[in-house]
Design an enzyme around this catalytic site. Sequence first.
Site, PDB file in Angstrom:
ATOM      1  N   LYS A  66       4.854   1.322  16.028  1.00 13.09           N
ATOM      2  CA  LYS A  66       4.228   2.310  16.145  1.00 13.09           C
ATOM      3  C   LYS A  66       3.754   2.841  17.900  1.00 13.09           C
ATOM      4  O   LYS A  66       3.816   2.808  18.677  1.00 13.09           O
ATOM      5  CB  LYS A  66       2.662   1.230  16.499  1.00 13.09           C
ATOM      6  CG  LYS A  66       1.881   0.661  14.906  1.00 13.09           C
ATOM      7  CD  LYS A  66       1.668   2.045  13.761  1.00 13.09           C
ATOM      8  CE  LYS A  66      -0.079   1.148  12.728  1.00 13.09           C
ATOM      9  NZ  LYS A  66       1.514   0.446  12.329  1.00 13.09           N
ATOM     10  N   ASP A  78       0.840  -1.552  -0.027  1.00 10.23           N
ATOM     11  CA  ASP A  78       0.049   0.395   0.174  1.00 10.23           C
ATOM     12  C   ASP A  78       0.955   1.480   0.153  1.00 10.23           C
ATOM     13  O   ASP A  78       0.106   2.548   0.762  1.00 10.23           O
ATOM     14  CB  ASP A  78      -1.087  -0.438   1.431  1.00 10.23           C
ATOM     15  CG  ASP A  78      -0.113  -0.086   2.562  1.00 10.23           C
ATOM     16  OD1 ASP A  78       0.869  -0.089   2.711  1.00 10.23           O
ATOM     17  OD2 ASP A  78      -0.409   0.510   3.714  1.00 10.23           O
TER      18      ASP A  78
HETATM   19  N1  GDD Z   1      -0.712 -11.407   3.342  1.00 12.66           N
HETATM   20  C1  GDD Z   1      -1.486  -9.922   3.820  1.00 12.66           C
HETATM   21  N2  GDD Z   1      -1.745 -10.928   5.408  1.00 12.66           N
HETATM   22  N3  GDD Z   1      -0.857  -8.778   3.830  1.00 12.66           N
HETATM   23  C2  GDD Z   1      -1.355  -8.222   5.443  1.00 12.66           C
HETATM   24  C3  GDD Z   1      -1.528  -8.684   6.170  1.00 12.66           C
HETATM   25  C4  GDD Z   1      -1.787 -10.561   6.027  1.00 12.66           C
HETATM   26  O1  GDD Z   1      -2.114 -10.641   7.392  1.00 12.66           O
HETATM   27  N4  GDD Z   1      -1.694  -8.162   7.416  1.00 12.66           N
HETATM   28  C5  GDD Z   1      -1.376  -6.627   6.392  1.00 12.66           C
HETATM   29  N5  GDD Z   1      -1.084  -7.228   5.259  1.00 12.66           N
HETATM   30  C6  GDD Z   1      -0.515  -6.540   4.171  1.00 12.66           C
HETATM   31  C7  GDD Z   1      -1.540  -5.393   4.119  1.00 12.66           C
HETATM   32  O2  GDD Z   1      -2.004  -5.349   3.333  1.00 12.66           O
HETATM   33  C8  GDD Z   1      -0.402  -4.119   3.706  1.00 12.66           C
HETATM   34  O3  GDD Z   1       0.150  -3.694   2.706  1.00 12.66           O
HETATM   35  C9  GDD Z   1       0.835  -4.459   4.492  1.00 12.66           C
HETATM   36  O4  GDD Z   1       0.639  -5.739   5.405  1.00 12.66           O
HETATM   37  C10 GDD Z   1       1.408  -3.273   5.821  1.00 12.66           C
HETATM   38  O5  GDD Z   1      -0.079  -3.347   6.420  1.00 12.66           O
HETATM   39  P1  GDD Z   1      -0.728  -1.904   6.563  1.00 12.66           P
HETATM   40  O6  GDD Z   1      -1.926  -2.565   7.807  1.00 12.66           O
HETATM   41  O7  GDD Z   1      -1.024  -1.076   5.611  1.00 12.66           O
HETATM   42  O8  GDD Z   1       0.040  -1.574   8.174  1.00 12.66           O
HETATM   43  P2  GDD Z   1       0.533  -0.182   8.711  1.00 12.66           P
HETATM   44  O9  GDD Z   1       0.638   0.559   7.556  1.00 12.66           O
HETATM   45  O10 GDD Z   1       0.216   0.118  10.077  1.00 12.66           O
HETATM   46  O11 GDD Z   1       2.506  -0.279   8.992  1.00 12.66           O
HETATM   47  C11 GDD Z   1       3.630  -0.769   7.997  1.00 12.66           C
HETATM   48  O12 GDD Z   1       3.698  -0.186   7.344  1.00 12.66           O
HETATM   49  C12 GDD Z   1       4.621   1.292   7.479  1.00 12.66           C
HETATM   50  C13 GDD Z   1       4.632   2.288   6.332  1.00 12.66           C
HETATM   51  O13 GDD Z   1       3.408   1.860   5.545  1.00 12.66           O
HETATM   52  C14 GDD Z   1       4.884  -1.271   9.424  1.00 12.66           C
HETATM   53  O14 GDD Z   1       4.953  -2.003   8.035  1.00 12.66           O
HETATM   54  C15 GDD Z   1       4.872  -0.257   9.353  1.00 12.66           C
HETATM   55  O15 GDD Z   1       6.382  -0.710  10.085  1.00 12.66           O
HETATM   56  C16 GDD Z   1       5.376   0.343   8.495  1.00 12.66           C
HETATM   57  O16 GDD Z   1       6.337   1.586   8.809  1.00 12.66           O
HETATM   58 MG    MG Z   2       0.033   0.901   5.600  1.00 11.22          MG
END
Ligand code: GDD
Ligand code: MG
Length: 367
Positions: free
Chosen positions: A157, A106
């Site tokens: 976080k 994303d």
């Molecule tokens: N296949 C799969 N299965 N993908 C997953 C799952 C799962 O169970 N859970 C989350 N994802 C995917 C989401 O679709 C997304 O593309 C990515 O993993 C990160 O998940 P988010 O839910 O968007 O996390 P975030 O934005 O709160 O935090 C993450 O991204 C940040 C940067 O944008 C973390 O990696 C943070 O450390 C990072 O800074």
């Molecule tokens: Mg994200």
Amino acid sequence: MQALILAGGEGTRLRPLTSTIPKPVVPLVGRPFIAYMLQWLRRHGIEDVILGCGFMADAVRGVLGDGSELGIRLRYLEEPRPLGTGGALKFAEDLLDERFFMLNGDVLTDTDLTAQLEQHERTGARATLALYPVEDPSAYGLVRCDADRSVREFIEKPGLEELDTNLINAGAYILERDVLAGMPPAGTNVSIERELFPTLVGRGLYGYEANGYWMDIGTPERYLQATYDILEGKVSTEVGRELGGRGLALVDASAVEGRVVAPVMVAAGCSVAPRAMVGDRSVLGEGVTISERARVEASVLLERVTVGAGTTITGSIVGRGVTIGDGCHITGGVVVGEGVTIGSGNTLAAGARIFPGVELPDGAIRF
Ligand code: GDD
Ligand code: MG
């Protein structure tokens, strides 16, 4: 090289957009979001991509197919239930090469993956995380590094008292396959950020300070910002290049009688009636109808939206097939879900979210 893209999250923060469209294929300036990531990967010579899906996997496959249109070999992995970011990695183990990229699905970015790989090789790392500076790291993974770029601490976080650097995990990793060896068995729900990276500190975990553009598109505000940035050419994309070559106005519609103000993208089959205005960082998907005297600014209207006479839409997102009556005002980060009907004379503001299928009678909501 190979890449595993995590595309299985539910995209809860982007609802109701993601109530009916999985986040990886939510349209962004006229193309499925993941297409930007695939083109970015391809520019860095990555042509073998595994998409780790879960939520609405068939819909993702239906939009992207086998990747041949983008010159990429695209394979899908479907988790039986959400396994978390680390669980999705372990689930993909049998398909993975000795060294591969792993990416959050994303993120709109043009950072230099080739330079990241060079650093990974130079330091002999087992895992190299791209890092990016942001104003408020609390929504991300905070990463503290030493002078030699080895990671000292990874805090997912972080709390306010922990914010002593602005460098965060940008969600683009290069991993050696051996980091999977110590993980819990496949099928276990694991967070790579909370459970794997902290255990790799001091054991070959490095940070790479990335340059360029970076944006997690996972909230309505950031999705809109990414839209504006593509239209204004602030991020290097194929769409931006096409727009730049055409004076920042990609207008494919045959029936434009009103005013269209760049930067703007108006897809095929749209009509803009006399004395209506569309633009200033807006996107109209295919088959959108804008009636007389309506104004659409800094907004995204997906396919087949109908906007009534004199209605104004500012800084908002309107889902597929929505019908909006006359004299409405929609402003300030509103998100309208697919198929909603809004009667005439309604005012929606302040980040209101209307869920798919809702029908609002005339004059139902005012501020
Ligand atoms: N296949 C799969 N299965 N993908 C997953 C799952 C799962 O169970 N859970 C989350 N994802 C995917 C989401 O679709 C997304 O593309 C990515 O993993 C990160 O998940 P988010 O839910 O968007 O996390 P975030 O934005 O709160 O935090 C993450 O991204 C940040 C940067 O944008 C973390 O990696 C943070 O450390 C990072 O800074
Ligand atoms: Mg994200």
